[in-house]
Scaffold this motif. Sequence first.
Motif, PDB file in Angstrom:
ATOM      1  N   ARG A   1      50.611 -26.266  92.357  1.00  0.00           N
ATOM      2  CA  ARG A   1      49.935 -26.648  93.311  1.00  0.00           C
ATOM      3  C   ARG A   1      48.964 -28.204  93.419  1.00  0.00           C
ATOM      4  NH1 ARG A   1      45.873 -22.718  93.932  1.00  0.00           N
ATOM      5  NH2 ARG A   1      44.240 -24.698  93.059  1.00  0.00           N
TER       6      ARG A   1
ATOM      7  N   GLN B   1      48.840 -27.779  77.187  1.00  0.00           N
ATOM      8  CA  GLN B   1      48.499 -27.270  78.031  1.00  0.00           C
ATOM      9  C   GLN B   1      47.336 -27.225  79.000  1.00  0.00           C
ATOM     10  OE1 GLN B   1      51.071 -28.299  79.627  1.00  0.00           O
ATOM     11  NE2 GLN B   1      52.723 -27.620  78.342  1.00  0.00           N
TER      12      GLN B   1
ATOM     13  N   PHE C   1      48.144 -22.582  90.132  1.00  0.00           N
ATOM     14  CA  PHE C   1      46.776 -23.781  90.366  1.00  0.00           C
ATOM     15  C   PHE C   1      48.038 -25.209  90.072  1.00  0.00           C
ATOM     16  CE2 PHE C   1      44.031 -27.305  88.472  1.00  0.00           C
ATOM     17  CZ  PHE C   1      43.686 -27.830  89.034  1.00  0.00           C
TER      18      PHE C   1
ATOM     19  N   ARG D   1      45.404 -19.932  85.678  1.00  0.00           N
ATOM     20  CA  ARG D   1      46.553 -20.523  84.767  1.00  0.00           C
ATOM     21  C   ARG D   1      45.931 -20.426  83.181  1.00  0.00           C
ATOM     22  NH1 ARG D   1      50.514 -18.013  86.242  1.00  0.00           N
ATOM     23  NH2 ARG D   1      51.713 -18.485  84.719  1.00  0.00           N
TER      24      ARG D   1
ATOM     25  N   ARG E   1      42.379 -38.103  84.367  1.00  0.00           N
ATOM     26  CA  ARG E   1      43.007 -40.315  84.288  1.00  0.00           C
ATOM     27  C   ARG E   1      43.405 -39.599  85.753  1.00  0.00           C
ATOM     28  NH1 ARG E   1      47.231 -38.188  79.198  1.00  0.00           N
ATOM     29  NH2 ARG E   1      46.628 -36.353  80.450  1.00  0.00           N
ATOM     30  N   PHE E   2      42.919 -38.337  86.493  1.00  0.00           N
ATOM     31  CA  PHE E   2      42.801 -38.848  88.414  1.00  0.00           C
ATOM     32  C   PHE E   2      42.168 -39.112  88.788  1.00  0.00           C
ATOM     33  CE2 PHE E   2      45.338 -35.785  85.077  1.00  0.00           C
ATOM     34  CZ  PHE E   2      46.814 -35.908  85.901  1.00  0.00           C
TER      35      PHE E   2
ATOM     36  N   THR F   1      50.816 -15.726  81.935  1.00  0.00           N
ATOM     37  CA  THR F   1      49.042 -15.610  81.656  1.00  0.00           C
ATOM     38  C   THR F   1      48.356 -14.258  80.991  1.00  0.00           C
ATOM     39  OG1 THR F   1      49.805 -15.131  83.810  1.00  0.00           O
ATOM     40  CG2 THR F   1      48.232 -17.440  83.534  1.00  0.00           C
TER      41      THR F   1
ATOM     42  N   MET G   1      45.602 -29.925  79.552  1.00  0.00           N
ATOM     43  CA  MET G   1      46.009 -30.475  80.942  1.00  0.00           C
ATOM     44  C   MET G   1      45.620 -30.207  82.315  1.00  0.00           C
ATOM     45  SD  MET G   1      47.960 -33.363  81.164  1.00  0.00           S
ATOM     46  CE  MET G   1      48.253 -33.670  83.054  1.00  0.00           C
ATOM     47  N   LEU G   2      45.530 -28.443  82.221  1.00  0.00           N
ATOM     48  CA  LEU G   2      44.286 -28.430  83.240  1.00  0.00           C
ATOM     49  C   LEU G   2      43.482 -28.649  83.391  1.00  0.00           C
ATOM     50  CD1 LEU G   2      46.937 -24.904  82.431  1.00  0.00           C
ATOM     51  CD2 LEU G   2      46.953 -25.708  84.509  1.00  0.00           C
TER      52      LEU G   2
ATOM     53  N   GLY H   1      46.415 -16.465  88.443  1.00  0.00           N
ATOM     54  CA  GLY H   1      46.651 -18.198  89.704  1.00  0.00           C
ATOM     55  C   GLY H   1      45.698 -18.635  88.544  1.00  0.00           C
TER      56      GLY H   1
ATOM     57  N   ALA I   1      39.133 -33.090  87.572  1.00  0.00           N
ATOM     58  CA  ALA I   1      39.666 -33.939  88.619  1.00  0.00           C
ATOM     59  C   ALA I   1      39.870 -33.375  90.048  1.00  0.00           C
ATOM     60  CB  ALA I   1      41.212 -34.764  88.495  1.00  0.00           C
ATOM     61  N   ALA I   2      40.217 -32.078  90.577  1.00  0.00           N
ATOM     62  CA  ALA I   2      40.201 -31.194  91.482  1.00  0.00           C
ATOM     63  C   ALA I   2      38.418 -31.865  92.614  1.00  0.00           C
ATOM     64  CB  ALA I   2      40.907 -30.636  91.867  1.00  0.00           C
TER      65      ALA I   2
ATOM     66  N   LEU J   1      43.069 -31.168  84.660  1.00  0.00           N
ATOM     67  CA  LEU J   1      43.164 -31.424  86.559  1.00  0.00           C
ATOM     68  C   LEU J   1      41.916 -30.430  87.685  1.00  0.00           C
ATOM     69  CD1 LEU J   1      46.932 -30.760  86.147  1.00  0.00           C
ATOM     70  CD2 LEU J   1      45.715 -32.679  87.877  1.00  0.00           C
ATOM     71  N   TYR J   2      41.645 -29.620  86.304  1.00  0.00           N
ATOM     72  CA  TYR J   2      40.642 -28.973  87.074  1.00  0.00           C
ATOM     73  C   TYR J   2      39.336 -29.975  87.689  1.00  0.00           C
ATOM     74  CZ  TYR J   2      41.775 -24.172  86.923  1.00  0.00           C
ATOM     75  OH  TYR J   2      42.595 -22.754  87.605  1.00  0.00           O
TER      76      TYR J   2
ATOM     77  N   LYS K   1      49.701 -20.518  94.138  1.00  0.00           N
ATOM     78  CA  LYS K   1      48.884 -19.044  93.916  1.00  0.00           C
ATOM     79  C   LYS K   1      48.718 -19.850  92.770  1.00  0.00           C
ATOM     80  CE  LYS K   1      49.449 -14.968  90.949  1.00  0.00           C
ATOM     81  NZ  LYS K   1      49.722 -13.843  92.037  1.00  0.00           N
TER      82      LYS K   1
ATOM     83  N   LEU L   1      46.756 -18.840  79.649  1.00  0.00           N
ATOM     84  CA  LEU L   1      47.835 -19.339  79.032  1.00  0.00           C
ATOM     85  C   LEU L   1      47.878 -18.393  77.448  1.00  0.00           C
ATOM     86  CD1 LEU L   1      49.007 -22.582  80.458  1.00  0.00           C
ATOM     87  CD2 LEU L   1      50.105 -20.173  80.965  1.00  0.00           C
TER      88      LEU L   1
ATOM     89  N   ARG M   1      49.183 -34.139  92.218  1.00  0.00           N
ATOM     90  CA  ARG M   1      49.176 -35.311  91.613  1.00  0.00           C
ATOM     91  C   ARG M   1      50.451 -36.023  90.459  1.00  0.00           C
ATOM     92  NH1 ARG M   1      44.507 -36.957  91.546  1.00  0.00           N
ATOM     93  NH2 ARG M   1      42.858 -34.776  91.393  1.00  0.00           N
TER      94      ARG M   1
ATOM     95  N   LYS N   1      50.724 -26.087  71.653  1.00  0.00           N
ATOM     96  CA  LYS N   1      51.329 -25.402  72.886  1.00  0.00           C
ATOM     97  C   LYS N   1      49.983 -25.196  74.152  1.00  0.00           C
ATOM     98  CE  LYS N   1      55.533 -24.063  75.108  1.00  0.00           C
ATOM     99  NZ  LYS N   1      57.137 -23.402  74.558  1.00  0.00           N
TER     100      LYS N   1
ATOM    101  N   ILE O   1      38.722 -24.096  94.883  1.00  0.00           N
ATOM    102  CA  ILE O   1      39.935 -24.424  92.944  1.00  0.00           C
ATOM    103  C   ILE O   1      41.247 -23.027  93.573  1.00  0.00           C
ATOM    104  CG2 ILE O   1      38.804 -25.951  91.272  1.00  0.00           C
ATOM    105  CD1 ILE O   1      37.864 -22.993  90.156  1.00  0.00           C
TER     106      ILE O   1
END
Lengths: 618, 226
Positions: free
Chosen positions: A483, B87, A480, B49, B118-119, B65, B90-91, B47, B97-98, B94-95, A478, B52, A488, B83, B127
């Motif tokens: 998961r 984060q 992200f 995130r 970096r990925f 969340t 970083m999320l 879901g 990259a995905a 990742l998004y 659920k 945050l 990674r 903080k 997603i």
Amino acid sequence: MNALGLLRDVKELKRLKSELKKEKREKFVSVCGDTGCSVWDSKKVDEVFRRVLEEKGLSEEIPVKSTGCLGFCECGPVVIVFPEEIFYQKVNEEDVEEIVEETVVKGKVVERLLYHDPREDKKIVKASDIPFYKKQVRNLLGDNWLIDPGSIVDYFSREGYAAAAKAFTEMSPEEVINEIKEARLRGRGGAGFPTGVKWEECFTKNVENKYIICNADEGDPGAFMDRSILEGNPHSVLEGMMIGGYATGSNHGIVYIREEYPTALEKVKNAILKARETGMLGENILNSGFDFDITVSVGAGAFVCGETSALVNSIEGKVGEPRQKPPHLAEKGLYGKPTVVNNVETLANVPRIIRWGAEEFARAGSKNSGGTKIFSLVGKIRNTGLVEVPLGLPLREIIYEIGGGIKGGGHLKAVQTGGPSGGCLPGYMLDIPTDFEELDAAGSMMGSGGMIVMDYGTCMVEFSRYFLSFLSGESCGKCFSCREGIYRMLEIVEEVAAGTATLSHLDLLEELGEMVKNTTMCGLGKTSANPVLSTLKFFKGEYLAHIMENRCPAGVCRALVTVFINQELCSGCGVCRKKCPEEAITGEKKEPHYIEKALCSKCGICIESCPEEAITRA
Amino acid sequence: MVILFGFTLNGFEVLAWENMSILEVAGFYGIEIPTLCFMEGLSPYGGCRLCLVEVGPVGKSRLVTSCTYPAREGIEVRTHSQKVLQQRRMLLELYVAACPSSKWLQDLASKHHVTEVRFKPKGEECILCGRCVRMCREQMMGEAIGYVDRGTQRRITTPFDKKSEDCRLCGGCMYVCPVCQLRCQGPKEESTLCSSCLNLYPPCAEKFEEVMCYMDPCAACELEKG
């Protein structure tokens, strides 16, 4: 004692117990019928025992009990002959006749089947004298020796349901909660939340239809504490639930059990039926005016359903995903009603607290948490099995004194506590006590009690790779962050293991770990980075060796090791050549062989097959 | 009766009603929190995130969340602390990259100063924000699609990957999708080809034999068949 009737009140329960005391059989044989020993054909041993005793006309006099786990899985199949408590290890069918002839009939000991203590180099007769058992405090598991889990009579004869009777008739719910609080009982499922506080929260909600749920969805690889309690002593859990139900004001209990535990499931169902027959479950239990019944809910075996709110979703028939908290389950749980979810081991402790009193119970344990904890001790350890120790005992004592040290005489490299969500601690931290706070502070966690011991043959990169691949499949998917974060991290760790990573990957790995820990919703997601973070903290050198030197110090990561034959030792027998699946080994008969590097997949079959031990991996 | 109570938001005392989420309160006071799976009119999911925020006093805080966390009296909330921003970046990395092809995600990432990924790019087309699932269930009363499997295997599909009888071809799922909403406008009549997505590679052609974006017929699928 004939068929048990319905027990209407406490007097009848007491009368039954005094009858049982009179009829108590001192002589019996306990054969471990649990999974570990079943693998070594303990079921057959059990059958032969029954047959031989039948033939000798002793079956009435000396019953055979197919018990739950006796703990010392390393020595399976285990047989204990009572009343002398003679411990026989690795018993097979042929030995049974001799045991019956010598021990049961004549009362003599069969020397060759006794446990041999490698340290003192002597044989030990009595089970409780074996160092593995001697150091333990077996409050929960102790009864496994004496009880046939299929028989409620056995449980009655071990003070069974006395605690429930005491709670229902002599105590108020508040008194029960206070007793649990004073006993400093904390949830054994992992988080270590004080059970008394949890119950109180639910008790104070003035709502009809509350629920108490027993969480038997044990999903950690290598952990089998809960299963062993359910299979060895199911009634103790049911009694704990009844008392919990009384204290929280709930009339409905649910045991959530995973489908992968068919034996436990069967035993629990059977125990519930027996309890209903005797009036321990149902309406107006023991004439106390309290109604309580328990049903069973079977889960499909998802690791995430061990998380309480995901478990509740699963019972409701929804997808097993954790819920956002607040609202907590005590406010809005199963079907929107206040709900308490307790672990199997937590509930099994409850009857003892009520029976013994909080003070006596908390005598074992540490400052913050009372009682004992069961660990499943696995990995490179001499005495694999279940150990029950007082909370706060240092790891060193568990591993070296009870566990008997490292298998094969190696040295301890790391110990992982708390399953996939736990971290691993290096050898120099073994003196920290097994306590919720202490383990947390060290970067690991108590978890549900898995304890995996590793020696220098274990690669820490491979170790985190294994747990990440487990978690990437078991994350509910659920969030992200969980998961994708795990995916990674796994990608990076795989690169490290393949020797293609760079130094910047390590920083990224740490950053990712922190992100997963901080941003994921449920407890399982939050802790899923622990294997990576703790190995990075304590074993960074090993990661660096993979990256900088392209070398796996433990000789595990396939991409970085070579397998070669020591030409001086090779006798040219050709065993390895025949076994090699890649046909990478060539050589003339009686001449030293060699491995063609380009073809070798480094599977290690040749290493195991070589009679001269001439093949090594480095 | 509406009960008002106060809490601290980015150092200011603010008021909120009962049953308001932190996201709603922040929006009311003009503080922008990025969201992805949140959509007005759909139930909050929590879901993605991205929304945050930091809750609790410094040192003892945790990230939650804001779309699902109820505003409660006396809590201390920081929406743009170090903080949180770290984060969130970083999320977003990742998004991207995905799902590198999504304009929506790229815009969001650049807005938050994510300048480097970096990925390895994954080239995924979903997603799993679940907007389509909730749209279908909550607004269209369809319940034609849902989640299947777990972990990295998780995906959104119709039952048994077959064309769903419950799907009314409303196109609501595509309308709300942050990744593919600019791609395909949905079919017009049953026999015509909408052709809107001809210039794109159909993402679901590999997964589904007869369904495209849970809709049928679809230009891209027809093309695939030749």
